[in-house]
Design a protein around this motif. Structure first.
Motif, PDB file in Angstrom:
ATOM      1  N   GLN A   1       0.828  -1.203   0.000  1.00  0.00           N
ATOM      2  CA  GLN A   1       0.000   0.000   0.000  1.00  0.00           C
ATOM      3  C   GLN A   1       0.867   1.260   0.000  1.00  0.00           C
ATOM      4  O   GLN A   1       0.601   2.224  -0.717  1.00  0.00           O
ATOM      5  CB  GLN A   1      -0.914  -0.018   1.230  1.00  0.00           C
ATOM      6  CG  GLN A   1      -2.167   0.824   1.091  1.00  0.00           C
ATOM      7  CD  GLN A   1      -3.238   0.122   0.284  1.00  0.00           C
ATOM      8  OE1 GLN A   1      -3.055  -1.002  -0.168  1.00  0.00           O
ATOM      9  NE2 GLN A   1      -4.361   0.780   0.089  1.00  0.00           N
ATOM     10  N   GLN A   2       1.929   1.234   0.811  1.00  0.00           N
ATOM     11  CA  GLN A   2       2.837   2.383   0.858  1.00  0.00           C
ATOM     12  C   GLN A   2       3.566   2.557  -0.467  1.00  0.00           C
ATOM     13  O   GLN A   2       3.791   3.678  -0.933  1.00  0.00           O
ATOM     14  CB  GLN A   2       3.835   2.208   2.007  1.00  0.00           C
ATOM     15  CG  GLN A   2       3.209   2.262   3.387  1.00  0.00           C
ATOM     16  CD  GLN A   2       4.191   1.942   4.487  1.00  0.00           C
ATOM     17  OE1 GLN A   2       5.375   2.282   4.429  1.00  0.00           O
ATOM     18  NE2 GLN A   2       3.719   1.263   5.531  1.00  0.00           N
ATOM     19  N   MET A   3       3.945   1.443  -1.091  1.00  0.00           N
ATOM     20  CA  MET A   3       4.609   1.496  -2.390  1.00  0.00           C
ATOM     21  C   MET A   3       3.685   2.089  -3.457  1.00  0.00           C
ATOM     22  O   MET A   3       4.128   2.857  -4.326  1.00  0.00           O
ATOM     23  CB  MET A   3       5.045   0.090  -2.819  1.00  0.00           C
ATOM     24  CG  MET A   3       6.260  -0.446  -2.096  1.00  0.00           C
ATOM     25  SD  MET A   3       6.628  -2.131  -2.643  1.00  0.00           S
ATOM     26  CE  MET A   3       8.324  -2.298  -2.089  1.00  0.00           C
ATOM     27  N   ALA A   4       2.396   1.738  -3.404  1.00  0.00           N
ATOM     28  CA  ALA A   4       1.445   2.260  -4.384  1.00  0.00           C
ATOM     29  C   ALA A   4       1.350   3.778  -4.297  1.00  0.00           C
ATOM     30  O   ALA A   4       1.290   4.475  -5.319  1.00  0.00           O
ATOM     31  CB  ALA A   4       0.071   1.623  -4.164  1.00  0.00           C
ATOM     32  N   THR A   5       1.355   4.299  -3.083  1.00  0.00           N
ATOM     33  CA  THR A   5       1.279   5.753  -2.899  1.00  0.00           C
ATOM     34  C   THR A   5       2.505   6.440  -3.493  1.00  0.00           C
ATOM     35  O   THR A   5       2.389   7.443  -4.215  1.00  0.00           O
ATOM     36  CB  THR A   5       1.155   6.090  -1.402  1.00  0.00           C
ATOM     37  OG1 THR A   5      -0.034   5.496  -0.877  1.00  0.00           O
ATOM     38  CG2 THR A   5       1.100   7.599  -1.179  1.00  0.00           C
ATOM     39  N   LEU A   6       3.704   5.889  -3.219  1.00  0.00           N
ATOM     40  CA  LEU A   6       4.921   6.511  -3.751  1.00  0.00           C
ATOM     41  C   LEU A   6       5.004   6.358  -5.265  1.00  0.00           C
ATOM     42  O   LEU A   6       5.419   7.287  -5.970  1.00  0.00           O
ATOM     43  CB  LEU A   6       6.170   5.904  -3.110  1.00  0.00           C
ATOM     44  CG  LEU A   6       7.445   6.594  -3.590  1.00  0.00           C
ATOM     45  CD1 LEU A   6       7.759   7.802  -2.732  1.00  0.00           C
ATOM     46  CD2 LEU A   6       8.619   5.653  -3.658  1.00  0.00           C
ATOM     47  N   THR A   7       4.614   5.200  -5.793  1.00  0.00           N
ATOM     48  CA  THR A   7       4.643   5.000  -7.242  1.00  0.00           C
ATOM     49  C   THR A   7       3.736   6.001  -7.945  1.00  0.00           C
ATOM     50  O   THR A   7       4.095   6.552  -8.990  1.00  0.00           O
ATOM     51  CB  THR A   7       4.229   3.558  -7.601  1.00  0.00           C
ATOM     52  OG1 THR A   7       5.125   2.637  -6.965  1.00  0.00           O
ATOM     53  CG2 THR A   7       4.269   3.330  -9.091  1.00  0.00           C
ATOM     54  N   ALA A   8       2.569   6.247  -7.388  1.00  0.00           N
ATOM     55  CA  ALA A   8       1.662   7.238  -7.965  1.00  0.00           C
ATOM     56  C   ALA A   8       2.326   8.616  -7.989  1.00  0.00           C
ATOM     57  O   ALA A   8       2.296   9.321  -9.012  1.00  0.00           O
ATOM     58  CB  ALA A   8       0.360   7.294  -7.165  1.00  0.00           C
ATOM     59  N   ASP A   9       2.945   8.994  -6.872  1.00  0.00           N
ATOM     60  CA  ASP A   9       3.615  10.296  -6.801  1.00  0.00           C
ATOM     61  C   ASP A   9       4.759  10.389  -7.811  1.00  0.00           C
ATOM     62  O   ASP A   9       4.944  11.429  -8.467  1.00  0.00           O
ATOM     63  CB  ASP A   9       4.154  10.542  -5.391  1.00  0.00           C
ATOM     64  CG  ASP A   9       3.037  10.727  -4.364  1.00  0.00           C
ATOM     65  OD1 ASP A   9       1.896  11.004  -4.782  1.00  0.00           O
ATOM     66  OD2 ASP A   9       3.311  10.579  -3.167  1.00  0.00           O
ATOM     67  N   ASN A  10       5.517   9.310  -7.977  1.00  0.00           N
ATOM     68  CA  ASN A  10       6.658   9.344  -8.894  1.00  0.00           C
ATOM     69  C   ASN A  10       6.233   9.329 -10.355  1.00  0.00           C
ATOM     70  O   ASN A  10       6.890   9.929 -11.210  1.00  0.00           O
ATOM     71  CB  ASN A  10       7.610   8.186  -8.595  1.00  0.00           C
ATOM     72  CG  ASN A  10       8.532   8.498  -7.427  1.00  0.00           C
ATOM     73  OD1 ASN A  10       8.611   9.643  -6.969  1.00  0.00           O
ATOM     74  ND2 ASN A  10       9.251   7.496  -6.943  1.00  0.00           N
ATOM     75  N   LEU A  11       5.144   8.644 -10.669  1.00  0.00           N
ATOM     76  CA  LEU A  11       4.643   8.678 -12.044  1.00  0.00           C
ATOM     77  C   LEU A  11       4.143  10.082 -12.394  1.00  0.00           C
ATOM     78  O   LEU A  11       4.388  10.583 -13.498  1.00  0.00           O
ATOM     79  CB  LEU A  11       3.530   7.647 -12.222  1.00  0.00           C
ATOM     80  CG  LEU A  11       3.997   6.193 -12.318  1.00  0.00           C
ATOM     81  CD1 LEU A  11       2.807   5.245 -12.172  1.00  0.00           C
ATOM     82  CD2 LEU A  11       4.721   5.939 -13.629  1.00  0.00           C
ATOM     83  N   VAL A  12       3.465  10.712 -11.471  1.00  0.00           N
ATOM     84  CA  VAL A  12       3.044  12.097 -11.684  1.00  0.00           C
ATOM     85  C   VAL A  12       4.260  12.994 -11.856  1.00  0.00           C
ATOM     86  O   VAL A  12       4.305  13.864 -12.742  1.00  0.00           O
ATOM     87  CB  VAL A  12       2.166  12.580 -10.509  1.00  0.00           C
ATOM     88  CG1 VAL A  12       1.934  14.085 -10.602  1.00  0.00           C
ATOM     89  CG2 VAL A  12       0.838  11.838 -10.497  1.00  0.00           C
ATOM     90  N   ALA A  13       5.291  12.771 -11.034  1.00  0.00           N
ATOM     91  CA  ALA A  13       6.504  13.581 -11.119  1.00  0.00           C
ATOM     92  C   ALA A  13       7.195  13.414 -12.468  1.00  0.00           C
ATOM     93  O   ALA A  13       7.664  14.396 -13.063  1.00  0.00           O
ATOM     94  CB  ALA A  13       7.461  13.195  -9.988  1.00  0.00           C
ATOM     95  N   LEU A  14       7.252  12.206 -12.993  1.00  0.00           N
ATOM     96  CA  LEU A  14       7.875  11.970 -14.294  1.00  0.00           C
ATOM     97  C   LEU A  14       7.111  12.691 -15.405  1.00  0.00           C
ATOM     98  O   LEU A  14       7.713  13.312 -16.288  1.00  0.00           O
ATOM     99  CB  LEU A  14       7.925  10.471 -14.589  1.00  0.00           C
ATOM    100  CG  LEU A  14       9.005   9.663 -13.856  1.00  0.00           C
ATOM    101  CD1 LEU A  14       8.781   8.177 -14.057  1.00  0.00           C
ATOM    102  CD2 LEU A  14      10.399  10.059 -14.347  1.00  0.00           C
ATOM    103  N   ILE A  15       5.804  12.614 -15.352  1.00  0.00           N
ATOM    104  CA  ILE A  15       4.989  13.245 -16.405  1.00  0.00           C
ATOM    105  C   ILE A  15       5.026  14.765 -16.298  1.00  0.00           C
ATOM    106  O   ILE A  15       5.015  15.472 -17.308  1.00  0.00           O
ATOM    107  CB  ILE A  15       3.548  12.702 -16.330  1.00  0.00           C
ATOM    108  CG1 ILE A  15       3.542  11.231 -16.790  1.00  0.00           C
ATOM    109  CG2 ILE A  15       2.593  13.525 -17.189  1.00  0.00           C
ATOM    110  CD1 ILE A  15       2.249  10.511 -16.582  1.00  0.00           C
ATOM    111  N   GLU A  16       5.110  15.283 -15.071  1.00  0.00           N
ATOM    112  CA  GLU A  16       5.138  16.735 -14.882  1.00  0.00           C
ATOM    113  C   GLU A  16       6.556  17.284 -14.737  1.00  0.00           C
ATOM    114  O   GLU A  16       6.748  18.438 -14.359  1.00  0.00           O
ATOM    115  CB  GLU A  16       4.295  17.095 -13.657  1.00  0.00           C
ATOM    116  CG  GLU A  16       2.822  16.731 -13.823  1.00  0.00           C
ATOM    117  CD  GLU A  16       1.963  17.162 -12.650  1.00  0.00           C
ATOM    118  OE1 GLU A  16       2.528  17.589 -11.614  1.00  0.00           O
ATOM    119  OE2 GLU A  16       0.723  17.075 -12.764  1.00  0.00           O
ATOM    120  N   ASP A  17       7.552  16.429 -15.037  1.00  0.00           N
ATOM    121  CA  ASP A  17       8.964  16.829 -15.047  1.00  0.00           C
ATOM    122  C   ASP A  17       9.403  17.395 -13.693  1.00  0.00           C
ATOM    123  O   ASP A  17       9.988  18.472 -13.598  1.00  0.00           O
ATOM    124  CB  ASP A  17       9.224  17.853 -16.157  1.00  0.00           C
ATOM    125  CG  ASP A  17      10.710  17.976 -16.486  1.00  0.00           C
ATOM    126  OD1 ASP A  17      11.451  17.014 -16.222  1.00  0.00           O
ATOM    127  OD2 ASP A  17      11.123  19.032 -16.994  1.00  0.00           O
TER     128      ASP A  17
END
Length: 435
Positions: free
Chosen positions: A336-352
């Motif tokens: 569950q904790q990994m899912a939260t961080l993965t979501a944040d990092n995918l957003v970060a990659l797309i938003e540079d």
């Protein structure tokens, strides 16, 4: 348009798809207007429905009806801004950034949908784990596993068939052996005790007609918890009539019994294997992704794979050393904790934006002994070190875990409504599923 594909609709994958679907496509049910590129989020799973894996022991014993509590991916996707594709991951081409899904077949083996390819800009693998038989002879052929809802329901039907034979005196005794004294083994044994007592009320089964044995290779039950809690669990199970064998290793399994390394035979008509987990073997053949001896995909602290920054892995199928240099255990709270961080990092990659690093925070562990009691320990900001909890407090905390899971995928208002509906159904339905 950027394409994010998530393979695996377990608790972490479903949480991730829901979070990303809302972020990129919806705000309070309306299309979201933002300056980021358009993003298509796709969830892939080989099943049509989802059920929380920690509840599978209740499905197996008949305390929970999987058909009532299951979530339909297609309906949930429509309401939460992502797409759903039915199918199993078959192969991966990292150079082309394409994954292949195997054909979808009906129960008779007839092909409904042929193999197909999905393109991705970012891929997330959260396929979970399966039981580790440690190459023990006969286990795969003669033991039951509880890795999926289908396996749990198959076990339940097998249990009902034996109950019928006991009622009609075709059998005089049912012996069940559970290998593995972790949370699954302990919780399943307690649920089976409750199921046998209920069947004594519904039918004509003697209270002593069902014998349950839990076998643990370690020195005490619940090896992930302090020894005192494992010993407490053993005492509680003993009060229920469960036989517990610790420090006992199984050398082989047959259709009628289990044999220990010391040569002792443990007779059992139903043999359940719940000892250890590993990731599915096919992950070791996914276009060169680095894996460990448990078939887990090696990831960085950003949860990107060591082999490809476009691919993430999380949950039980990921091998992760976090930012504090501690190995992340294959547990639901870690996923569950990994899912939260993965979501944040995918957003970060797309938003540079810069990526964050994963730090696992152990919130403690809780184990339910059916309706009788619960035990475990809690950790967190309000507790210094570890707080041991048992009884009603632990039981309340354990039931709260499922509500938190529902809130993560539905939001709190709908989660509480679903909980109340579930309680109402249980009030008017038999306590034990008999079909």
């Amino acid at each position: 348009m950027k394409k994010i594909v998530i393979v695996g609709g377990g608790a972490s994958g479903l949480h991730l798809a829901t979070r990303l679907g809302h972020y990129f496509n919806f705000t309070r049910g309306l299309p979201r207007r933002r300056k980021t590129p358009a993003v298509q989020v796709t969830l892939v799973d080989k099943n049509r429905t989802h059920i929380w894996k920690p509840l599978l022991h209740q499905v197996a014993a008949g305390a929970l009806d999987a058909n009532m509590d299951a979530l339909n991916y297609q309906v949930h996707a429509r309401a939460n801004g992502y797409e759903f594709q039915l199918g199993a991951l078959e192969s991966l081409d990292r150079k082309r950034q394409v994954l292949t899904l195997g054909p979808v077949k009906d129960d008779d083996g007839d092909e409904l949908v042929p193999s197909r390819e999905l393109e991705y800009d970012y891929l997330v693998l959260c396929i979970g784990s399966q039981s580790n038989d440690f190459s023990t002879p006969g286990v795969r052929e003669h033991c039951v596993f509880l890795d999926s809802s289908e396996q749990a329901q198959k076990f339940h039907q097998q249990l009902l068939n034996h109950f019928l034979r006991l009622e009609t005196h075709v059998e005089e005794k049912l012996q069940i052996a559970i290998v593995g004294g972790g949370a699954t083994g302990v919780e399943l044994s307690a649920e089976l005790v409750d199921a046998s007592k209920l069947m004594g009320n519904y039918g004509r089964i003697r209270s002593n007609a069902i014998e349950i044995t839990v076998i643990e290779a370690g020195p005490h039950l619940l090896p992930a918890l302090p020894a005192r809690l494992g010993n407490n669990a053993e005492r509680e199970l003993a009060k229920m009539g469960v036989r517990v064998l610790t420090g006992c290793n199984i050398a082989r399994a047959s259709a009628t019994d289990l044999t220990t390394r010391d040569g002792e035979k443990i007779p059992a008509r139903i043999r359940v294997w719940a000892a250890g987990v590993k990731a599915p073997e096919f992950l070791t053949h996914l276009d060169g992704l680095a894996t460990n001896r448990l078939n887990q995909i090696e990831v960085k602290t950003t949860l990107q794979t060591q082999s490809d920054p476009k691919i993430f892995a999380m949950g039980d199928c990921a091998s992760c050393i976090d930012g504090d240099e501690q190995r992340v255990p294959p547990r639901a709270q870690a996923a569950q904790q990994m899912a939260t961080l993965t979501a944040d990092n995918l957003v970060a990659l797309i938003e540079d934006k810069p990526l964050e690093h994963f730090y696992y925070r152990d919130r403690g562990s809780l184990v339910s002994l059916s309706k009788y009691t619960a035990i475990g320990n809690l950790m967190g900001a309000l507790v210094k070190g570890s707080l041991t909890v048992e009884g009603r407090i632990a039981g309340f905390a354990y039931r709260s875990l499922y509500r938190m899971h529902l809130a993560a995928i539905h939001g709190w208002p709908k989660a509480m409504l679903l909980y109340l509906v579930g309680q109402a159904n249980r009030a008017v339905s038999p306590r034990l599923k008999l079909h």
